[in-house]
Scaffold this motif. Structure first.
Motif, PDB file in Angstrom:
ATOM      1  N   GLY A 106       0.799  -1.221   0.000  1.00  0.00           N
ATOM      2  CA  GLY A 106       0.000   0.000   0.000  1.00  0.00           C
ATOM      3  C   GLY A 106       0.827   1.265   0.000  1.00  0.00           C
ATOM      4  O   GLY A 106       0.289   2.370  -0.103  1.00  0.00           O
ATOM      5  N   VAL A 107       2.158   1.147   0.089  1.00  0.00           N
ATOM      6  CA  VAL A 107       3.026   2.313   0.231  1.00  0.00           C
ATOM      7  C   VAL A 107       2.928   3.228  -0.993  1.00  0.00           C
ATOM      8  O   VAL A 107       2.959   2.767  -2.134  1.00  0.00           O
ATOM      9  CB  VAL A 107       4.493   1.885   0.440  1.00  0.00           C
ATOM     10  N   THR A 108       2.817   4.507  -0.729  1.00  0.00           N
ATOM     11  CA  THR A 108       2.814   5.516  -1.791  1.00  0.00           C
ATOM     12  C   THR A 108       3.501   6.765  -1.283  1.00  0.00           C
ATOM     13  O   THR A 108       3.521   7.036  -0.073  1.00  0.00           O
ATOM     14  CB  THR A 108       1.388   5.862  -2.239  1.00  0.00           C
ATOM     15  N   SER A 109       4.088   7.524  -2.188  1.00  0.00           N
ATOM     16  CA  SER A 109       4.637   8.838  -1.841  1.00  0.00           C
ATOM     17  C   SER A 109       3.800   9.945  -2.462  1.00  0.00           C
ATOM     18  O   SER A 109       4.085  11.120  -2.287  1.00  0.00           O
ATOM     19  CB  SER A 109       6.087   8.956  -2.329  1.00  0.00           C
ATOM     20  N   SER A 110       2.775   9.565  -3.196  1.00  0.00           N
ATOM     21  CA  SER A 110       1.924  10.534  -3.884  1.00  0.00           C
ATOM     22  C   SER A 110       0.476  10.329  -3.450  1.00  0.00           C
ATOM     23  O   SER A 110      -0.088   9.243  -3.627  1.00  0.00           O
ATOM     24  CB  SER A 110       2.043  10.361  -5.401  1.00  0.00           C
ATOM     25  N   PHE A 111      -0.116  11.363  -2.882  1.00  0.00           N
ATOM     26  CA  PHE A 111      -1.499  11.270  -2.414  1.00  0.00           C
ATOM     27  C   PHE A 111      -2.408  12.146  -3.286  1.00  0.00           C
ATOM     28  O   PHE A 111      -3.275  12.868  -2.787  1.00  0.00           O
ATOM     29  CB  PHE A 111      -1.592  11.671  -0.943  1.00  0.00           C
ATOM     30  N   LYS A 112      -2.188  12.070  -4.592  1.00  0.00           N
ATOM     31  CA  LYS A 112      -3.009  12.813  -5.545  1.00  0.00           C
ATOM     32  C   LYS A 112      -4.019  11.870  -6.187  1.00  0.00           C
ATOM     33  O   LYS A 112      -4.215  10.746  -5.758  1.00  0.00           O
ATOM     34  CB  LYS A 112      -2.108  13.459  -6.601  1.00  0.00           C
ATOM     35  N   MET A 113      -4.645  12.341  -7.238  1.00  0.00           N
ATOM     36  CA  MET A 113      -5.628  11.563  -7.995  1.00  0.00           C
ATOM     37  C   MET A 113      -6.684  10.964  -7.068  1.00  0.00           C
ATOM     38  O   MET A 113      -7.319  11.689  -6.346  1.00  0.00           O
ATOM     39  CB  MET A 113      -4.943  10.514  -8.862  1.00  0.00           C
ATOM     40  N   MET A 114      -6.844   9.658  -7.043  1.00  0.00           N
ATOM     41  CA  MET A 114      -7.963   9.080  -6.299  1.00  0.00           C
ATOM     42  C   MET A 114      -7.823   9.290  -4.788  1.00  0.00           C
ATOM     43  O   MET A 114      -8.795   9.211  -4.044  1.00  0.00           O
ATOM     44  CB  MET A 114      -8.120   7.602  -6.608  1.00  0.00           C
ATOM     45  N   ALA A 139      -2.405   4.567   8.243  1.00  0.00           N
ATOM     46  CA  ALA A 139      -1.167   4.405   9.006  1.00  0.00           C
ATOM     47  C   ALA A 139      -0.232   5.603   8.840  1.00  0.00           C
ATOM     48  O   ALA A 139       0.472   5.980   9.778  1.00  0.00           O
ATOM     49  CB  ALA A 139      -0.463   3.118   8.584  1.00  0.00           C
ATOM     50  N   SER A 140      -0.226   6.191   7.656  1.00  0.00           N
ATOM     51  CA  SER A 140       0.668   7.330   7.383  1.00  0.00           C
ATOM     52  C   SER A 140      -0.007   8.672   7.623  1.00  0.00           C
ATOM     53  O   SER A 140       0.606   9.713   7.390  1.00  0.00           O
ATOM     54  CB  SER A 140       1.150   7.279   5.925  1.00  0.00           C
ATOM     55  N   PRO A 175       6.984   2.662   9.360  1.00  0.00           N
ATOM     56  CA  PRO A 175       8.117   1.734   9.328  1.00  0.00           C
ATOM     57  C   PRO A 175       7.893   0.639   8.285  1.00  0.00           C
ATOM     58  O   PRO A 175       6.774   0.131   8.135  1.00  0.00           O
ATOM     59  CB  PRO A 175       8.170   1.153  10.749  1.00  0.00           C
ATOM     60  N   ALA A 176       8.954   0.267   7.576  1.00  0.00           N
ATOM     61  CA  ALA A 176       8.855  -0.819   6.584  1.00  0.00           C
ATOM     62  C   ALA A 176       8.540  -2.118   7.284  1.00  0.00           C
ATOM     63  O   ALA A 176       9.051  -2.400   8.370  1.00  0.00           O
ATOM     64  CB  ALA A 176      10.168  -0.932   5.809  1.00  0.00           C
ATOM     65  N   GLN A 177       7.692  -2.899   6.624  1.00  0.00           N
ATOM     66  CA  GLN A 177       7.311  -4.184   7.209  1.00  0.00           C
ATOM     67  C   GLN A 177       8.409  -5.215   6.983  1.00  0.00           C
ATOM     68  O   GLN A 177       9.005  -5.251   5.933  1.00  0.00           O
ATOM     69  CB  GLN A 177       5.998  -4.662   6.565  1.00  0.00           C
TER      70      GLN A 177
END
Length: 368
Positions: free
Chosen positions: A196-204, A357-358, A366-368
Motif C-alpha cells: 500500500g506504500v505511496t509517496s503521492s497522495f493525488k488523484m484518487m 497508518a501514514s 516503518p517498513a514491514q
C-alpha cells in the motif's frame, strides 16, 4: 545483457521514477544508470538521487544535474556528447502531471521535453531502445474500448495534461521508423499492491481522504463510471521489462487494469465505506451539480468544505469516465514473464490501510 549497458532515465525522482530506478538496479545487476535530475534551490540533483538510490548501489549510478525542458538538458556540450555516446537505452518518464498548467507551460515540459529526448536518442549511436512513458488518458473523453494502436480519433481532452501527452506521443510515433521505440501507457498509478506504500497522495487519494474524514459524501458522477488504476510496483516492473524486450519495439502497450481488472466508482466507494465506516456516498448527476448546485454551495459554504468544492474541480471528470483500455499487447508481452496487474478490488484495502497508518502522508510508516 552485456556489462556496458548504460540506461539513461528522466523523471527518476517522480513517484514512478523512484520505484523504476530501484527495479532497474535489481533487475539489471550489471547495468549502470544515468539519471537526469533537476537541482532544487536547497537540494542538488546528486542529493535528490541519494535519497532514492540504496547506498550499496550508488557506484552504479551517475547523476547529471539538468532539465529536459532546456536545450541540451542544460548540460555542458562535452557532457552531453559523452552521455549520448555511452547510452544504450533511454527511459523517458519526466513530465508534468498537473491539470492546471496553461497549454504553453504543459507543452514546454511534455512536448518540447520529449522532443529533446528524441533528439538525444537520435544521436546515441549505441541505442538499443527508447521507452517512452505516456498515459492511457491520451484517450481524452472517449467512452468506448480504447485500442493500444489508437491515438487521435477525434477525441477532445479534459485538461492540458491529456492534450500535451497526446501531442508528445504523436511526436514519438513519428520517429518509429528511425528509432527503436516502445510506447508505454499506464492508467492512474497508485501505491504498491503488496504494501500500500505511496509517496503521492493525488488523484484518487484526494477524494478518498475527504470522504474518509467525513468532509464530503456527495459524488458528482456516475456509479458505473470506470476506475482503472494500477499499482506502482506493476508499472515499474513492466517498464523495466519492456525496455529490454526486442519484441516490444514498435508497439504501444497499455499498462492498465483493463476490462477484466478495473472497478466501478460504486465498487470502490462501497469498499471505502466499509473500511472507513463512513456514510454511504450520494451520487448526483455531474452536469446538474456543476451547472447549478455547485455555484449555490460555493456561495453558502465556508472553510474546509468550500476548499473541497474549489479543489475538487480538477477531479470531476474522473467520476464520469466509461472508457475501457484494451490490454492485448500488454498480455502478449508481459504474461510470459509473469507480470500482470492485480485486479483493483484485490488490493484496495492495503491502499486504505497505508493512508490511515501514514495519516495521509503526514508521518512515516516503518517498513514491514
Amino acid at each position: 545483457m552485456n556489462n556496458e549497458e548504460l540506461i539513461f532515465v528522466t523523471g527518476a525522482t517522480g513517484f514512478l521514477g523512484t520505484q523504476l530506478v530501484r527495479e532497474l538496479l535489481q533487475r539489471e545487476p550489471h547495468a549502470k544508470l544515468a539519471l537526469l535530475i533537476r537541482d532544487r534551490p536547497s537540494q542538488s540533483g546528486q542529493q535528490r538521487a541519494d535519497s532514492i538510490v540504496p547506498p550499496a548501489e550508488r557506484s552504479r549510478v551517475q547523476v547529471f544535474s539538468g532539465d529536459v525542458s532546456k536545450p541540451g538538458y542544460g548540460l555542458e556540450s562535452a557532457t552531453y556528447q559523452h552521455l549520448s555516446a555511452k547510452t544504450t537505452r533511454v527511459i523517458h518518464c519526466a513530465a508534468t502531471v498537473r491539470f492546471d498548467h496553461s497549454l504553453d507551460e504543459a507543452r514546454q515540459i511534455n512536448v518540447e521535453g520529449t522532443r529533446r529526448v528524441l533528439d538525444f536518442a537520435a544521436g546515441a549511436r549505441r541505442l538499443q531502445s527508447l521507452a517512452y512513458v505516456g498515459t492511457a488518458y491520451v484517450a481524452g473523453e472517449r467512452a468506448d474500448l480504447v485500442r493500444e494502436n489508437e491515438l487521435a480519433v477525434g477525441q477532445s481532452y479534459r485538461n492540458t495534461y491529456e492534450q500535451t501527452k497526446a501531442e508528445a506521443e504523436a511526436l514519438v510515433r513519428s520517429h518509429n521508423s528511425t528509432l527503436p521505440i516502445v510506447i508505454l501507457r499506464p492508467s492512474i498509478i497508485v501505491g504498491d499492491s503488496r504494501t500500500g506504500v505511496t509517496s503521492s497522495f493525488k488523484m484518487m487519494y484526494w477524494p478518498l481522504k475527504i470522504y474518509a474524514r467525513r468532509l464530503w459524501r456527495t459524488v458528482p458522477g456516475y456509479p458505473d463510471a470506470v476506475l482503472d488504476i494500477v499499482p506502482v510496483d506493476f508499472v515499474a516492473s513492466a517498464v523495466a521489462r519492456l525496455a529490454f524486450d526486442e519484441a516490444a519495439l514498435g508497439s504501444t502497450v497499455h499498462l492498465c487494469a483493463g476490462p477484466g481488472g478495473s472497478a466501478t466508482i460504486q465498487q470502490v466507494a462501497r469498499r471505502a465505506m466499509e473500511f472507513f465506516n463512513a456514510p454511504e456516498p450520494r451520487y448526483v448527476n455531474p452536469k446538474l451539480f456543476f451547472a447549478g448546485l455547485r455555484p449555490l454551495l460555493f456561495l453558502s459554504l465556508w472553510g474546509r468544505k468550500r476548499r473541497v468544492l474549489r479543489d475538487g474541480r480538477a477531479y470531476r471528470d474522473y467520476f464520469t469516465m466509461r472508457m475501457q483500455f484494451d490490454t492485448s499487447n500488454a498480455e502478449r508481452l508481459l504474461q510470459p514473464a509473469g507480470i500482470h496487474p492485480p485486479p483493483v478490488l484485490d488490493y484496495l484495502d492495503r491502499l486504505f490501510h497505508y493512508c490511515v497508518a501514514s495519516e495521509w502522508g503526514r508521518k512515516p510508516v516503518p517498513a514491514q
